[in-house]
Design a protein around this motif. Sequence first.
Motif, PDB file in Angstrom:
ATOM      1  N   ALA A   1       0.831  -1.205   0.000  1.00 30.96           N
ATOM      2  CA  ALA A   1       0.000   0.000   0.000  1.00 30.96           C
ATOM      3  C   ALA A   1       0.864   1.253   0.000  1.00 30.96           C
ATOM      4  O   ALA A   1       0.570   2.228  -0.708  1.00 30.96           O
ATOM      5  CB  ALA A   1      -0.918  -0.016   1.224  1.00 30.96           C
ATOM      6  N   ARG A   2       1.935   1.219   0.769  1.00 29.21           N
ATOM      7  CA  ARG A   2       2.833   2.384   0.834  1.00 29.21           C
ATOM      8  C   ARG A   2       3.456   2.657  -0.531  1.00 29.21           C
ATOM      9  O   ARG A   2       3.531   3.820  -0.967  1.00 29.21           O
ATOM     10  CB  ARG A   2       3.922   2.114   1.874  1.00 29.21           C
ATOM     11  N   ASP A   3       3.916   1.620  -1.226  1.00 29.38           N
ATOM     12  CA  ASP A   3       4.516   1.799  -2.556  1.00 29.38           C
ATOM     13  C   ASP A   3       3.527   2.427  -3.527  1.00 29.38           C
ATOM     14  O   ASP A   3       3.863   3.363  -4.264  1.00 29.38           O
ATOM     15  CB  ASP A   3       4.992   0.453  -3.103  1.00 29.38           C
ATOM     16  N   GLU A   4       2.309   1.902  -3.545  1.00 25.21           N
ATOM     17  CA  GLU A   4       1.320   2.419  -4.488  1.00 25.21           C
ATOM     18  C   GLU A   4       0.923   3.860  -4.156  1.00 25.21           C
ATOM     19  O   GLU A   4       0.775   4.700  -5.049  1.00 25.21           O
ATOM     20  CB  GLU A   4       0.089   1.517  -4.491  1.00 25.21           C
ATOM     21  N   PHE A   5       0.748   4.168  -2.883  1.00 26.99           N
ATOM     22  CA  PHE A   5       0.353   5.527  -2.497  1.00 26.99           C
ATOM     23  C   PHE A   5       1.455   6.531  -2.818  1.00 26.99           C
ATOM     24  O   PHE A   5       1.182   7.649  -3.266  1.00 26.99           O
ATOM     25  CB  PHE A   5       0.026   5.571  -1.008  1.00 26.99           C
ATOM     26  N   LEU A   6       2.721   6.140  -2.603  1.00 27.38           N
ATOM     27  CA  LEU A   6       3.832   7.054  -2.892  1.00 27.38           C
ATOM     28  C   LEU A   6       3.941   7.338  -4.386  1.00 27.38           C
ATOM     29  O   LEU A   6       4.113   8.489  -4.802  1.00 27.38           O
ATOM     30  CB  LEU A   6       5.143   6.460  -2.376  1.00 27.38           C
ATOM     31  N   LEU A   7       3.839   6.293  -5.208  1.00 28.92           N
ATOM     32  CA  LEU A   7       3.935   6.486  -6.657  1.00 28.92           C
ATOM     33  C   LEU A   7       2.780   7.333  -7.177  1.00 28.92           C
ATOM     34  O   LEU A   7       2.977   8.222  -8.018  1.00 28.92           O
ATOM     35  CB  LEU A   7       3.958   5.133  -7.360  1.00 28.92           C
ATOM     36  N   ALA A   8       1.572   7.072  -6.683  1.00 33.27           N
ATOM     37  CA  ALA A   8       0.418   7.849  -7.138  1.00 33.27           C
ATOM     38  C   ALA A   8       0.546   9.313  -6.733  1.00 33.27           C
ATOM     39  O   ALA A   8       0.260  10.211  -7.531  1.00 33.27           O
ATOM     40  CB  ALA A   8      -0.866   7.246  -6.571  1.00 33.27           C
ATOM     41  N   ALA A   9       0.976   9.580  -5.496  1.00 37.41           N
ATOM     42  CA  ALA A   9       1.140  10.965  -5.049  1.00 37.41           C
ATOM     43  C   ALA A   9       2.253  11.663  -5.825  1.00 37.41           C
ATOM     44  O   ALA A   9       2.149  12.857  -6.141  1.00 37.41           O
ATOM     45  CB  ALA A   9       1.443  10.988  -3.547  1.00 37.41           C
ATOM     46  N   THR A  10       3.322  10.930  -6.152  1.00 35.77           N
ATOM     47  CA  THR A  10       4.405  11.504  -6.964  1.00 35.77           C
ATOM     48  C   THR A  10       3.882  11.935  -8.326  1.00 35.77           C
ATOM     49  O   THR A  10       4.177  13.036  -8.806  1.00 35.77           O
ATOM     50  CB  THR A  10       5.538  10.470  -7.140  1.00 35.77           C
ATOM     51  N   VAL A  11       3.095  11.075  -8.950  1.00 32.78           N
ATOM     52  CA  VAL A  11       2.541  11.394 -10.268  1.00 32.78           C
ATOM     53  C   VAL A  11       1.581  12.578 -10.190  1.00 32.78           C
ATOM     54  O   VAL A  11       1.576  13.456 -11.063  1.00 32.78           O
ATOM     55  CB  VAL A  11       1.849  10.148 -10.858  1.00 32.78           C
ATOM     56  N   GLN A  12       0.774  12.643  -9.136  1.00 37.94           N
ATOM     57  CA  GLN A  12      -0.147  13.770  -8.999  1.00 37.94           C
ATOM     58  C   GLN A  12       0.609  15.089  -8.863  1.00 37.94           C
ATOM     59  O   GLN A  12       0.205  16.108  -9.445  1.00 37.94           O
ATOM     60  CB  GLN A  12      -1.068  13.555  -7.803  1.00 37.94           C
ATOM     61  N   ASN A  13       1.703  15.082  -8.126  1.00 38.98           N
ATOM     62  CA  ASN A  13       2.516  16.300  -8.013  1.00 38.98           C
ATOM     63  C   ASN A  13       3.189  16.648  -9.340  1.00 38.98           C
ATOM     64  O   ASN A  13       3.302  17.821  -9.705  1.00 38.98           O
ATOM     65  CB  ASN A  13       3.562  16.134  -6.919  1.00 38.98           C
ATOM     66  N   LEU A  14       3.652  15.633 -10.069  1.00 38.75           N
ATOM     67  CA  LEU A  14       4.266  15.891 -11.370  1.00 38.75           C
ATOM     68  C   LEU A  14       3.249  16.477 -12.349  1.00 38.75           C
ATOM     69  O   LEU A  14       3.563  17.411 -13.104  1.00 38.75           O
ATOM     70  CB  LEU A  14       4.843  14.588 -11.942  1.00 38.75           C
ATOM     71  N   ARG A  15       2.049  15.960 -12.339  1.00 38.09           N
ATOM     72  CA  ARG A  15       1.005  16.505 -13.208  1.00 38.09           C
ATOM     73  C   ARG A  15       0.671  17.945 -12.826  1.00 38.09           C
ATOM     74  O   ARG A  15       0.404  18.785 -13.692  1.00 38.09           O
ATOM     75  CB  ARG A  15      -0.238  15.622 -13.148  1.00 38.09           C
ATOM     76  N   LYS A  16       0.681  18.240 -11.534  1.00 42.34           N
ATOM     77  CA  LYS A  16       0.416  19.614 -11.092  1.00 42.34           C
ATOM     78  C   LYS A  16       1.546  20.546 -11.528  1.00 42.34           C
ATOM     79  O   LYS A  16       1.288  21.677 -11.973  1.00 42.34           O
ATOM     80  CB  LYS A  16       0.262  19.629  -9.561  1.00 42.34           C
ATOM     81  N   LEU A  17       2.781  20.099 -11.423  1.00 46.48           N
ATOM     82  CA  LEU A  17       3.909  20.902 -11.914  1.00 46.48           C
ATOM     83  C   LEU A  17       3.789  21.174 -13.409  1.00 46.48           C
ATOM     84  O   LEU A  17       3.989  22.306 -13.863  1.00 46.48           O
ATOM     85  CB  LEU A  17       5.222  20.157 -11.635  1.00 46.48           C
ATOM     86  N   ALA A  18       3.457  20.132 -14.170  1.00 43.96           N
ATOM     87  CA  ALA A  18       3.335  20.292 -15.620  1.00 43.96           C
ATOM     88  C   ALA A  18       2.219  21.262 -15.980  1.00 43.96           C
ATOM     89  O   ALA A  18       2.305  21.991 -16.979  1.00 43.96           O
ATOM     90  CB  ALA A  18       3.088  18.936 -16.270  1.00 43.96           C
ATOM     91  N   LYS A  19       1.168  21.290 -15.170  1.00 44.79           N
ATOM     92  CA  LYS A  19       0.037  22.166 -15.449  1.00 44.79           C
ATOM     93  C   LYS A  19       0.326  23.622 -15.084  1.00 44.79           C
ATOM     94  O   LYS A  19      -0.061  24.545 -15.815  1.00 44.79           O
ATOM     95  CB  LYS A  19      -1.195  21.672 -14.676  1.00 44.79           C
ATOM     96  N   LEU A  20       1.017  23.832 -13.970  1.00 41.05           N
ATOM     97  CA  LEU A  20       1.195  25.188 -13.463  1.00 41.05           C
ATOM     98  C   LEU A  20       2.461  25.871 -13.964  1.00 41.05           C
ATOM     99  O   LEU A  20       2.524  27.101 -14.020  1.00 41.05           O
ATOM    100  CB  LEU A  20       1.212  25.164 -11.926  1.00 41.05           C
ATOM    101  N   ILE A  21       3.489  25.094 -14.312  1.00 47.29           N
ATOM    102  CA  ILE A  21       4.749  25.666 -14.785  1.00 47.29           C
ATOM    103  C   ILE A  21       4.843  25.458 -16.287  1.00 47.29           C
ATOM    104  O   ILE A  21       5.059  24.335 -16.757  1.00 47.29           O
ATOM    105  CB  ILE A  21       5.966  25.029 -14.071  1.00 47.29           C
ATOM    106  N   GLN A  22       4.652  26.518 -17.033  1.00 50.75           N
ATOM    107  CA  GLN A  22       4.650  26.409 -18.484  1.00 50.75           C
ATOM    108  C   GLN A  22       6.069  26.199 -19.012  1.00 50.75           C
ATOM    109  O   GLN A  22       7.041  26.753 -18.482  1.00 50.75           O
ATOM    110  CB  GLN A  22       4.054  27.686 -19.113  1.00 50.75           C
TER     111      GLN A  22
END
Length: 451
Positions: A422-443
Amino acid sequence: MMGERRVDQGSLFYEFSLERHVPADHLLRAIDRFVDLTDLRVRLAPFYSSVGRPSIDPELLIRMLLIGYCSGIRSERRLCEEVHLNLAYRWFCRLGLDGEVPDHSTFSKNRHGRFRESDLLRGLFETVVRRCIGEGLVGGEGFAVDASLIKAEANRQKGIVGTKGLPPELTSRAIDEYLAVLDDAAFGAATDVTPKFISPADPAARWTGAHGGQAYFAYSDNYLIDLDHGIIVDVEPSTAVRQAEVTAAKTMISRSEAQFGLCPTRLAGDSAYGSAAMLQWLVHERGIEPHIPVFDKSKRADDTFSRSDFAFNAGTDTYRCPGGKQLTTTGTVVNDGTTLLYRASKHDCQACTLKPRCCPKEPARKVPRSIYEGARDLARDIATTEAYAVSRRQRKKVEMLFAHLKRILRLDRLRLRGPTGARDEFLLAATVQNLRKLAKLIQAPTMLPAT
């Protein structure tokens, strides 16, 4: 006019560039700018032998996992097939046109070995959080905390009655992990209540019917986010009970300060975090304003006076009842040392005309008061402010993240078992969510044509 039939004629030479075939606005191209794996090999170096056959490039495995969680590909077998066929995936993984895709079993071997032993996924997540801080997306003043239930990889129809326990002959990696966390405050030690059922496939998963429908085995995914842009500052798994979620919140707040130096001035949360002990910890140990509803069950349903009808005087350490009489305490604490009892005089209560509405079945009224009531009173005062109303609106960002996690990333059910799975899956998913937020907000910077 109908075109001529095309005949496949092989050419001797081809000029083909993956770089040109990945669109400029492709999600993976936007995310690739923020994927920093420079220290990956340094972290993993102690876990590789200096002799023998070269292993699969760990950077390739991590990039493939990021693709899987970013695109909602839940099967690693299917992930390997997609990377083999998709040009954008090959570009992101630095495979080129003829690079060989590793076998799906490679992920399991590395996950159960090097990745967990080196805490690689936690390091990857924290690297992305530091990038978010460096880009100015984390204010560090207001945080929100919440938890969401994620179904475990366990069949609800094959549960064992909790009072019977697990048969001693059962052995598995998930059972070993379950035994290892029996004394963990976020898992086995979170509550003394025996679950109705235990899963033999994943005993650490908690049987819960919190959503009101069919009960199932689940873990809690706990998020601590910054309220400025909804960046996930920390993530932690726990068993699916309220006490464990509170413990996970404390862990995440302490760890975010230790790792990133983030000390929020206010924390937003729902009533699950409004217990007296949690509010006391926030106010007096961390100096954080609790923008949290107080968890209070003192309201009576029989139309008699509740505790809120009694006025407390901090100077004299007494309560005053609606009839104007004082209730005092001897200082003796009950309920495991967390509650003081304030009692009225029997003589005052017997002569009071309000007794039928105050203590109709008792000779005198007594009012319990938590030893942490000062922190609860502060939370009640904050709840009347405009800042509290703003925090309540901003807290919806964490709920939106969980909706994105389940609907877009398709993590509504775990694929791995045990607390570490569970820890592995939650960490990877949260990492991807932050990466998607960076890609959206930083042009991405625009390239000017040469002159």
